[in-house]
Design an enzyme around this catalytic site. Structure first.
Site: not given
Ligand SMILES: *Cc1c(COP(=O)(O)O)cnc(C)c1O
Length: 348
Positions: A112, A90-91, A107, A306, A94, A269, A103, A313, A110
């Site tokens: 998911r 998404r970002y 929870c 999110d 990362r 969420d 798990c 987020k 959850c």
């Molecule tokens: C939450 C999330 C992350 C991590 O986000 P950080 O703000 O770096 O903790 C990375 N990828 C996805 C798809 C996420 O939902």
């Protein structure tokens, strides 16, 4: 079999077993468990002191899980950012790799939970994800999530970490896990030795209530910290569990004493089957405001939402929320203004 595996195998997975330990209405819960299964480690179950207490609410099935209340199975549009099986991008810098679908305790809130039934233990699914990461030099960090990544066996985890470490453009590894809370015995010296070989590696845990910080959980965190792993914590803001400034203050303060730094406080969420855990956005803001005034700066996490539709987020500060009725306007990491509906805003 290792000790943690034996403990795990003694977990409660059926209503019949649960009814031996707690006064539950078995027949009432049967349809819930059919849709969303049940699993609770015995040590976590033993933390329950009374009906509907903060531990009970997190792990005992509830008929309200079958109410959708307008929430969807995939509000964060994870499907749309799935670039290879189990890999979410998404970002820009990362990715999230869902390395396990298991798990120790399920929870009830959850994110998911609508994917719980996707099992799949064989390791070949990993190849396309690894190839994607190898080919994308803009990826600097891989977050292992799940399920719980620490439910993999030592050698399975070692293989994944070693393979990731061979990718030159990857700087950081991160593991998101609730194992220190749910199955602290899993944090063995041999696991720590493996993790330690792959630094810089970060671990984010998830403590949601001070009562989860038990002596075994503390030992697990200290062991990880002693292996040189910086520990963060992501708390989920849950109605009837921790939606109280005093409880949060106690939680954040205690976490710092066990070398865990509060990282995020998550607005729930809007996932189908979790509406009974939702709090108004104002509640999170009120908590942050309270922590800021009363505690060490290190104790205050960022309050994040999110955004639905996969918009990412955003962190909210107490005094900068623009609101029109139930709608809040938020700017995401791309600079887009996104409308966020705060359905429970009148519950303050
Ligand atoms: C939450 C999330 C992350 C991590 O986000 P950080 O703000 O770096 O903790 C990375 N990828 C996805 C798809 C996420 O939902």
């Amino acid at each position: 079999m290792e000790r943690w595996q034996k403990i795990l195998s003694e977990s409660i997975t059926s209503l019949d077993e649960l009814a031996l330990a707690l006064p539950i209405e078995k027949e009432w819960l049967r349809p819930v468990v059919k849709q969303y299964p049940l699993r609770i480690t015995r040590s976590y179950l033993h933390l329950i002191q009374e009906r509907n207490d903060p531990i009970w609410r997190q792990c005992i099935p509830d008929p309200r899980e079958q109410e959708a209340n307008g929430f969807s199975p995939d509000p964060l549009d994870e499907e749309n950012v799935t670039v290879a099986p189990k890999l979410l991008h998404r970002y820009p810098d990362r990715v999230l790799l869902l390395v396990s679908s298991f798990c120790p305790t399920l929870c009830r809130f959850c994110t998911r939970k609508n994917r719980w039934k996707e099992e799949g233990k064989d390791a070949t699914w990993l190849n396309p994800a690894m190839e994607y990461i190898e080919k994308n030099a803009s990826i600097h960090e891989v977050i292992l999530s799940g399920g719980d990544p620490l439910m993999l066996l030592d050698d399975e985890l070692e293989k994944i970490l070693a393979r990731l470490r061979r990718i030159r453009h990857l700087a950081l590894l991160r593991i998101h896990t609730r194992v220190p809370v749910m199955l602290p015995e899993r944090i063995t010296p041999s696991l720590c030795r493996i993790l330690k070989r792959h630094h810089p590696l970060y671990v984010n845990t998830q403590f949601n209530h001070p009562r989860e910080i038990t002596p075994p959980a503390v030992r697990a965190c200290l062991r990880l910290a002693d292996a040189g792993i910086p520990l963060g914590n992501q708390t989920v803001l849950l109605k009837g569990v921790n939606d109280d400034p005093e409880v949060m203050k106690n939680l954040m303060q205690t976490l710092l004493t066990i070398r865990v730094r509060p990282y995020y406080l998550h607005q729930m969420d809007q996932v189908k089957g979790t509406s009974h855990f939702h709090t108004p956005v104002q509640k999170g803001l009120e908590i942050i405001k309270y922590l800021r005034g009363h505690l060490s700066g290190m104790a205050t996490p960022s309050f994040v939402i999110d955004l639905p539709g996969g918009k990412g987020k955003v962190a909210l500060l107490p005094d900068d929320v623009k609101r029109e009725g139930k709608t809040i306007y938020l700017k995401n990491f791309r600079g887009e203004t996104v409308q966020y509906v705060d359905p429970y805003c009148n519950d303050v």
